[in-house]
Design a protein around this motif. Structure first.
Motif, PDB file in Angstrom:
ATOM      1  N   LEU A 196      13.460 -18.687  21.343  1.00 25.99           N
ATOM      2  CA  LEU A 196      13.495 -18.323  19.919  1.00 25.99           C
ATOM      3  C   LEU A 196      12.788 -19.377  19.066  1.00 25.99           C
ATOM      4  O   LEU A 196      12.079 -19.055  18.113  1.00 25.99           O
ATOM      5  CB  LEU A 196      14.949 -18.159  19.444  1.00 25.99           C
ATOM      6  CG  LEU A 196      15.668 -16.910  19.947  1.00 25.99           C
ATOM      7  CD1 LEU A 196      17.118 -16.925  19.481  1.00 25.99           C
ATOM      8  CD2 LEU A 196      14.967 -15.643  19.446  1.00 25.99           C
ATOM      9  N   TRP A 197      12.994 -20.626  19.427  1.00 25.08           N
ATOM     10  CA  TRP A 197      12.355 -21.730  18.696  1.00 25.08           C
ATOM     11  C   TRP A 197      10.832 -21.546  18.717  1.00 25.08           C
ATOM     12  O   TRP A 197      10.159 -21.667  17.680  1.00 25.08           O
ATOM     13  CB  TRP A 197      12.773 -23.054  19.341  1.00 25.08           C
ATOM     14  CG  TRP A 197      12.104 -24.264  18.808  1.00 25.08           C
ATOM     15  CD1 TRP A 197      12.432 -24.961  17.678  1.00 25.08           C
ATOM     16  CD2 TRP A 197      10.972 -24.939  19.375  1.00 25.08           C
ATOM     17  NE1 TRP A 197      11.572 -26.023  17.520  1.00 25.08           N
ATOM     18  CE2 TRP A 197      10.671 -26.032  18.541  1.00 25.08           C
ATOM     19  CE3 TRP A 197      10.187 -24.721  20.512  1.00 25.08           C
ATOM     20  CZ2 TRP A 197       9.618 -26.907  18.809  1.00 25.08           C
ATOM     21  CZ3 TRP A 197       9.143 -25.589  20.785  1.00 25.08           C
ATOM     22  CH2 TRP A 197       8.873 -26.670  19.942  1.00 25.08           C
ATOM     23  N   ALA A 198      10.299 -21.230  19.905  1.00 26.13           N
ATOM     24  CA  ALA A 198       8.850 -21.057  20.019  1.00 26.13           C
ATOM     25  C   ALA A 198       8.374 -19.858  19.210  1.00 26.13           C
ATOM     26  O   ALA A 198       7.253 -19.847  18.695  1.00 26.13           O
ATOM     27  CB  ALA A 198       8.458 -20.882  21.484  1.00 26.13           C
ATOM     28  N   ALA A 199       9.221 -18.845  19.106  1.00 24.27           N
ATOM     29  CA  ALA A 199       8.864 -17.631  18.359  1.00 24.27           C
ATOM     30  C   ALA A 199       9.192 -17.800  16.873  1.00 24.27           C
ATOM     31  O   ALA A 199       9.276 -16.794  16.153  1.00 24.27           O
ATOM     32  CB  ALA A 199       9.599 -16.436  18.947  1.00 24.27           C
ATOM     33  N   ASP A 200       9.369 -19.019  16.421  1.00 21.13           N
ATOM     34  CA  ASP A 200       9.738 -19.283  15.017  1.00 21.13           C
ATOM     35  C   ASP A 200      10.977 -18.486  14.616  1.00 21.13           C
ATOM     36  O   ASP A 200      11.094 -18.045  13.470  1.00 21.13           O
ATOM     37  CB  ASP A 200       8.582 -18.935  14.079  1.00 21.13           C
ATOM     38  CG  ASP A 200       7.601 -20.088  13.958  1.00 21.13           C
ATOM     39  OD1 ASP A 200       8.042 -21.239  14.077  1.00 21.13           O
ATOM     40  OD2 ASP A 200       6.410 -19.828  13.741  1.00 21.13           O
ATOM     41  N   PHE A 201      11.840 -18.279  15.579  1.00 22.62           N
ATOM     42  CA  PHE A 201      13.120 -17.583  15.385  1.00 22.62           C
ATOM     43  C   PHE A 201      12.971 -16.132  14.915  1.00 22.62           C
ATOM     44  O   PHE A 201      13.892 -15.567  14.345  1.00 22.62           O
ATOM     45  CB  PHE A 201      14.058 -18.390  14.480  1.00 22.62           C
ATOM     46  CG  PHE A 201      14.550 -19.611  15.190  1.00 22.62           C
ATOM     47  CD1 PHE A 201      15.608 -19.508  16.082  1.00 22.62           C
ATOM     48  CD2 PHE A 201      13.924 -20.833  15.037  1.00 22.62           C
ATOM     49  CE1 PHE A 201      16.034 -20.625  16.787  1.00 22.62           C
ATOM     50  CE2 PHE A 201      14.345 -21.958  15.745  1.00 22.62           C
ATOM     51  CZ  PHE A 201      15.412 -21.845  16.614  1.00 22.62           C
ATOM     52  N   GLU A 202      11.813 -15.562  15.216  1.00 21.80           N
ATOM     53  CA  GLU A 202      11.680 -14.105  15.072  1.00 21.80           C
ATOM     54  C   GLU A 202      12.453 -13.498  16.243  1.00 21.80           C
ATOM     55  O   GLU A 202      12.246 -13.875  17.399  1.00 21.80           O
ATOM     56  CB  GLU A 202      10.197 -13.726  15.167  1.00 21.80           C
ATOM     57  CG  GLU A 202       9.948 -12.231  15.046  1.00 21.80           C
ATOM     58  CD  GLU A 202       8.540 -11.848  15.509  1.00 21.80           C
ATOM     59  OE1 GLU A 202       7.693 -12.735  15.725  1.00 21.80           O
ATOM     60  OE2 GLU A 202       8.313 -10.636  15.688  1.00 21.80           O
ATOM     61  N   LEU A 203      13.357 -12.578  15.952  1.00 17.59           N
ATOM     62  CA  LEU A 203      14.149 -11.977  17.031  1.00 17.59           C
ATOM     63  C   LEU A 203      13.295 -11.042  17.885  1.00 17.59           C
ATOM     64  O   LEU A 203      12.411 -10.363  17.371  1.00 17.59           O
ATOM     65  CB  LEU A 203      15.321 -11.188  16.452  1.00 17.59           C
ATOM     66  CG  LEU A 203      16.480 -12.020  15.894  1.00 17.59           C
ATOM     67  CD1 LEU A 203      17.448 -11.118  15.136  1.00 17.59           C
ATOM     68  CD2 LEU A 203      17.211 -12.771  17.004  1.00 17.59           C
ATOM     69  N   PRO A 204      13.556 -11.004  19.197  1.00 14.99           N
ATOM     70  CA  PRO A 204      12.851 -10.022  20.031  1.00 14.99           C
ATOM     71  C   PRO A 204      13.300  -8.617  19.650  1.00 14.99           C
ATOM     72  O   PRO A 204      14.385  -8.436  19.102  1.00 14.99           O
ATOM     73  CB  PRO A 204      13.290 -10.370  21.456  1.00 14.99           C
ATOM     74  CG  PRO A 204      14.602 -11.058  21.292  1.00 14.99           C
ATOM     75  CD  PRO A 204      14.533 -11.785  19.984  1.00 14.99           C
ATOM     76  N   LYS A 205      12.439  -7.654  19.989  1.00 13.16           N
ATOM     77  CA  LYS A 205      12.779  -6.248  19.730  1.00 13.16           C
ATOM     78  C   LYS A 205      13.847  -5.808  20.732  1.00 13.16           C
ATOM     79  O   LYS A 205      14.824  -5.175  20.374  1.00 13.16           O
ATOM     80  CB  LYS A 205      11.506  -5.412  19.909  1.00 13.16           C
ATOM     81  CG  LYS A 205      11.614  -3.971  19.522  1.00 13.16           C
ATOM     82  CD  LYS A 205      10.263  -3.253  19.725  1.00 13.16           C
ATOM     83  CE  LYS A 205       9.824  -3.287  21.196  1.00 13.16           C
ATOM     84  NZ  LYS A 205       8.585  -2.531  21.475  1.00 13.16           N
TER      85      LYS A 205
END
Lengths: 360, 360
Positions: A196-205
């Protein structure tokens, strides 16, 4: 004028509380003030063994710590199943809360915790230490750089350690009434957080658990993994287990760069930590080698990551206590997103590896 | 008396054939003897540019190479869809076959290829070069050591590279009529091979593709992954893609040890290659660091891995040609197992991420 250090009370004498006690001592803006255990003798021994000052308060219950008006903040390393009760009570007593992870058994319980903290105006933060290491900031610089990393495409994280047979039956982390999330809640928490950190805390679908989960005799997860997928095509996988040698690997791959480290949760050494990073990696003529090896980046730190965590938490508490600021919402938000994904993985496992949508 | 080097004919002038031509030159027991292309001018240019001796035969067709009685072995870097036709013909003409990967579009075609090689008594080997590097043997020592590695529990492999927009529409590796397996057949082959290699080529019980596969406009896979599961509880995942920076990571985790490398397919440097290995890894007191960092092991090599592959293949061909030995069955067996898993991944993707049993 220097402000008074934040006075910490510790609930219980968990093993991890020893590390955090040292971190409190190392922080210039925090102080070991009280410890409570169901056994006052145990609390007393803990205080002596962990460098509490002679003035420290030794209590024979958790309530007593919460009732002490001079305690500013509590550290809660209690088993996950007890956490909702004690954190809610702590918040009601206006104590700021540093909680061990997994914060709760599910997001419903987590929301009770976070609501109690918010309505009582106290700071909440979970104990994910690695995020406070300056290495994390340095890695973030790389991941955020369109020229060096590009756009994130995939992450794989792996956190395993080899528990002994006694641990696998008797440790609180595999007890259905104490830490029912087992390896997923313990080591899996870090794997999910790194993703999540790497995804800038954008939640997965959506999230799908991997086949091959292993459970102990009591039905608690001791090994599992999952695959995560985002709207924009990013993907991630993780594997977490109590059944294999200590491993803490994570690889982030972007359109233009790759970042890898082998010690993402606890750095190999306390005063420095490294990662390797490559950009626009390509082969030599005839593909007989690489034009450049990924380069190694080492980040030194005066304080260990857990002391930096305590320092940041205490700084936020100080801002509320002394300057009337509001609690920082970032930290409870990150805990909640991690728990949401963890819940989805658990639901996928329980549902026979179904795809579970992640809805905030 | 020194034996005559094995005389190679090359079918087509693929980019990868340049690397393999150099490897043939570097092998003491092989020689560049002929090259055939649909255009004789192209074949001639290829021969001059890649150091073929003046005596080398330049042919305007693949058939002509196969019809040359002095050609001992052929190297077949043709698109996968053409391979069954040309390898079967080569075998019928009693030419030993070194084939690029993926060997075939599916195991049914692969079996036609292998049957032709077997019934004609010719050696078959696929072009998975990394297995011939002495690093692989050194890693095998570690993985086979119960004291240092224990029992294999999980593997994760990742091979990605960033293809440009032209590649993603026009390269043969993404053309449905040439290499219909796309990234799965190209980079995924290596990921699967690394996993099977670590599992001593025991086939997984079942395979489930990961969600998030990406296809190009023509419907060919450009990014995908899968999760593999064995009867004994071993698990593995891989991710392969044409859409992200060049990455070649693999991590093997055992009950007692962990082995990791970042350049498993093509080593960073030609004359040496490394991996890191840790055994019974554990934390310092208070979990403030690790007792020991995984150690780095470097293996030097006189010849690059592709030349060692050519040398081994030519040695086997020489044993058949000069000493009347039978072809070595190991190599076709490894190709077939890799293809079986690849087929299962493809079937899982095509079936909407269903679990696919792997049956040999």
């Amino acid at each position: 004028m220097a402000e008074t250090p934040i006075r910490f009370g510790i609930l219980g004498c968990a093993e991890i509380a020893r590390k955090v006690s040292r971190a409190i001592k190392l922080s210039t803006n925090a102080t070991l003030y009280a410890v409570g255990s169901r056994s006052i003798e145990k609390a007393s021994r803990f205080a002596s063994a962990n460098g509490f000052p002679p003035s420290a308060k030794i209590y024979g219950s958790y309530e007593a710590v919460l009732d002490d008006p001079d305690v500013d903040a509590v550290y809660v390393p209690l088993p996950t199943s007890l956490r909702v009760r004690w954190i809610v009570l702590a918040a009601q007593k206006k104590k700021h809360v540093l909680s061990e992870k997994p914060v709760a058994l599910n997001v419903k319980e987590l929301d009770v915790i976070l609501e109690a903290c918010e309505s009582n105006g106290v700071q909440f933060m979970d104990g994910t230490m690695w995020m406070h290491h300056p290495r994390a900031a340095k890695m973030r610089e790389f991941l955020s750089d369109p020229g060096r990393f590009g756009v994130l495409k995939s992450v794989h994280s792996c956190f395993t350690f080899a528990a002994d047979p006694d641990f696998l039956e008797n440790d609180i982390r595999v007890k259905p009434d104490l830490d029912a999330l087992g390896a997923l809640g313990d080591v899996g928490w870090y794997c999910i957080r790194a993703i999540l950190w790497a995804a800038d805390f954008e939640l997965p679908k959506s999230v799908i658990a991997l086949h091959g989960s292993v459970f102990n005799k009591a039905g608690v997860i001791v090994s599992c993994g999952a695959s995560l997928c985002w709207e924009d095509g990013k993907v991630a996988t993780f594997h977490c287990s109590f059944l294999a040698n200590l491993t803490m690997n994570v690889t982030f791959v972007g359109t233009k760069g790759t970042l890898h480290l082998n010690d993402f949760v606890v750095p190999f050494e306390e005063n420095k930590a490294s990662f390797t990073a490559g950009t626009e990696s390509w082969f030599t003529e005839l593909v007989t080698g690489w034009l450049a090896k990924p380069s190694e980046h080492t980040v030194v730190t005066d304080l260990p990551q857990e002391a930096l965590m305590l320092k940041e938490f205490s700084r936020l508490v100080g801002s509320i206590k002394n300057n009337g600021l509001k609690p920082e919402k970032k930290w409870p938000t990150l805990s909640r997103k991690t728990q949401l994904v963890l819940d989805a993985v658990k639901a996928s496992i329980d549902g026979g590896l179904v795809a579970v949508e992640v809805v905030s």
